[in-house]
Design a protein around this motif. Structure first.
Motif, PDB file in Angstrom:
ATOM      1  N   GLU A 183      23.142  33.536  53.883  1.00 31.44           N
ATOM      2  CA  GLU A 183      23.368  34.977  54.036  1.00 31.44           C
ATOM      3  C   GLU A 183      24.653  35.314  54.786  1.00 31.44           C
ATOM      4  O   GLU A 183      25.206  36.396  54.610  1.00 31.44           O
ATOM      5  CB  GLU A 183      22.170  35.640  54.711  1.00 31.44           C
ATOM      6  N   GLU A 184      25.137  34.407  55.639  1.00 31.35           N
ATOM      7  CA  GLU A 184      26.348  34.702  56.408  1.00 31.35           C
ATOM      8  C   GLU A 184      27.611  34.205  55.721  1.00 31.35           C
ATOM      9  O   GLU A 184      28.579  34.945  55.561  1.00 31.35           O
ATOM     10  CB  GLU A 184      26.246  34.085  57.810  1.00 31.35           C
ATOM     11  N   SER A 185      27.615  32.945  55.314  1.00 32.86           N
ATOM     12  CA  SER A 185      28.828  32.343  54.755  1.00 32.86           C
ATOM     13  C   SER A 185      28.970  32.548  53.259  1.00 32.86           C
ATOM     14  O   SER A 185      30.053  32.369  52.716  1.00 32.86           O
ATOM     15  CB  SER A 185      28.845  30.842  55.040  1.00 32.86           C
ATOM     16  N   GLN A 186      27.852  32.867  52.593  1.00 35.11           N
ATOM     17  CA  GLN A 186      27.785  32.965  51.130  1.00 35.11           C
ATOM     18  C   GLN A 186      27.992  31.612  50.444  1.00 35.11           C
ATOM     19  O   GLN A 186      28.193  31.560  49.227  1.00 35.11           O
ATOM     20  CB  GLN A 186      28.773  34.003  50.585  1.00 35.11           C
ATOM     21  N   GLU A 187      27.938  30.523  51.218  1.00 34.29           N
ATOM     22  CA  GLU A 187      28.020  29.188  50.622  1.00 34.29           C
ATOM     23  C   GLU A 187      26.729  28.899  49.862  1.00 34.29           C
ATOM     24  O   GLU A 187      25.650  29.335  50.256  1.00 34.29           O
ATOM     25  CB  GLU A 187      28.251  28.132  51.710  1.00 34.29           C
TER      26      GLU A 187
END
Length: 189
Positions: free
Chosen positions: A173-177
Motif C-alpha cells: 500500500e505504501e511503495s506500490q511494489e
C-alpha cells in the motif's frame, strides 16, 4: 574515530565499528564485534563477543545480542528484545563454545520484547511481532506473532501486510511494489 560513542558506553578491544554508527548511554560492545556503518545502538545494549551487525542496523534500548548472532543490513531490533545462544542452559554446566548460531537476514524487523531462541534464522524482510517467542525458522517476508510464534501472514519490504489475490499477487500500500506468492514463498516482482 568515524563513529560516535557516548562517554558511558564501553567498547572492548578488537572491535570494528563503521563510519556514522552511534553507540548510546551505558551500552557495552564486547571484544571482537563487527558493527557496520550507520548503525544506531540504543541505551543499555549488550553486544557479546564476536557478534556481527551489518550496515544500518537499528538496535533499540535494553537489547541483548549474544555470541553466535549475525544481523545483515537494515535489521531492526525492537526495545528489550533478546536473543539466546544456548539451547539447554544450566548454571552449573559450562556451555561456552556450544553456542548455536542465529542469522537475521536483510531488512527483518523484530518487535519489542520478542525472544529469538537460538539456531533459528529469520528470513529477509520478515516481521516478528512484539512479544513473540520464535522457536523455528522464519521465512522471508513472513509475519509471525505469539508464543510460540506462528505465521499469520506476509509483509512487504515497507512493513505493510500483504493481501494476495486469487492470482497470488499483492501490492504494498505504501511503495506500490508488487509481490507474488508461489508454493508458500513470497518474492518481490
Amino acid at each position: 574515530m568515524d563513529y560516535f560513542s557516548h562517554s558511558t558506553a564501553i567498547i572492548d578491544e578488537g572491535c570494528s565499528i563503521g563510519k556514522g554508527t552511534k553507540i548510546w548511554h551505558f551500552s557495552h560492545v564486547m571484544p571482537n564485534c563487527k558493527i557496520g556503518e550507520n548503525c544506531n545502538i540504543g541505551q543499555n545494549v549488550v553486544i557479546s563477543p564476536e557478534v556481527i551487525l551489518g550496515n544500518n542496523v537499528k538496535v533499540q534500548n535494553n537489547v541483548s545480542i549474544y555470541t553466535g548472532v549475525e544481523c545483515e543490513d537494515d535489521v531492526f531490533l525492537g526495545p528489550s528484545m533478546v536473543f539466546t545462544n544456548v539451547v539447554n542452559p544450566r548454571s552449573a554446566i559450562v556451555r561456552r563454545g556450544q553456542y548455536s548460531k542465529t542469522l537475521v537476514k536483510k531488512g527483518a524487523s523484530i518487535g519489542a520484547n520478542a525472544t529469538i531462541v537460538c539456531g533459528h534464522d529469520i528470513g529477509e524482510y520478515a516481521f516478528i511481532g512484539a512479544g513473540a517467542v520464535v522457536t523455528k525458522e522464519v521465512p522471508p517476508y513472513a509475519l509471525v506473532v505469539g508464543n510460540p510464534a506462528n505465521q499469520i501472514g506476509w509483509m512487504s519490504e515497507y512493513g505493510h501486510r500483504l493481501n494476495f489475490d486469487e492470482n497470488g499477487q499483492a501490492v504494498c500500500e505504501e511503495s506500490q511494489e508488487k509481490y507474488e506468492i508461489n508454493d508458500g514463498c513470497v518474492t518481490k516482482l
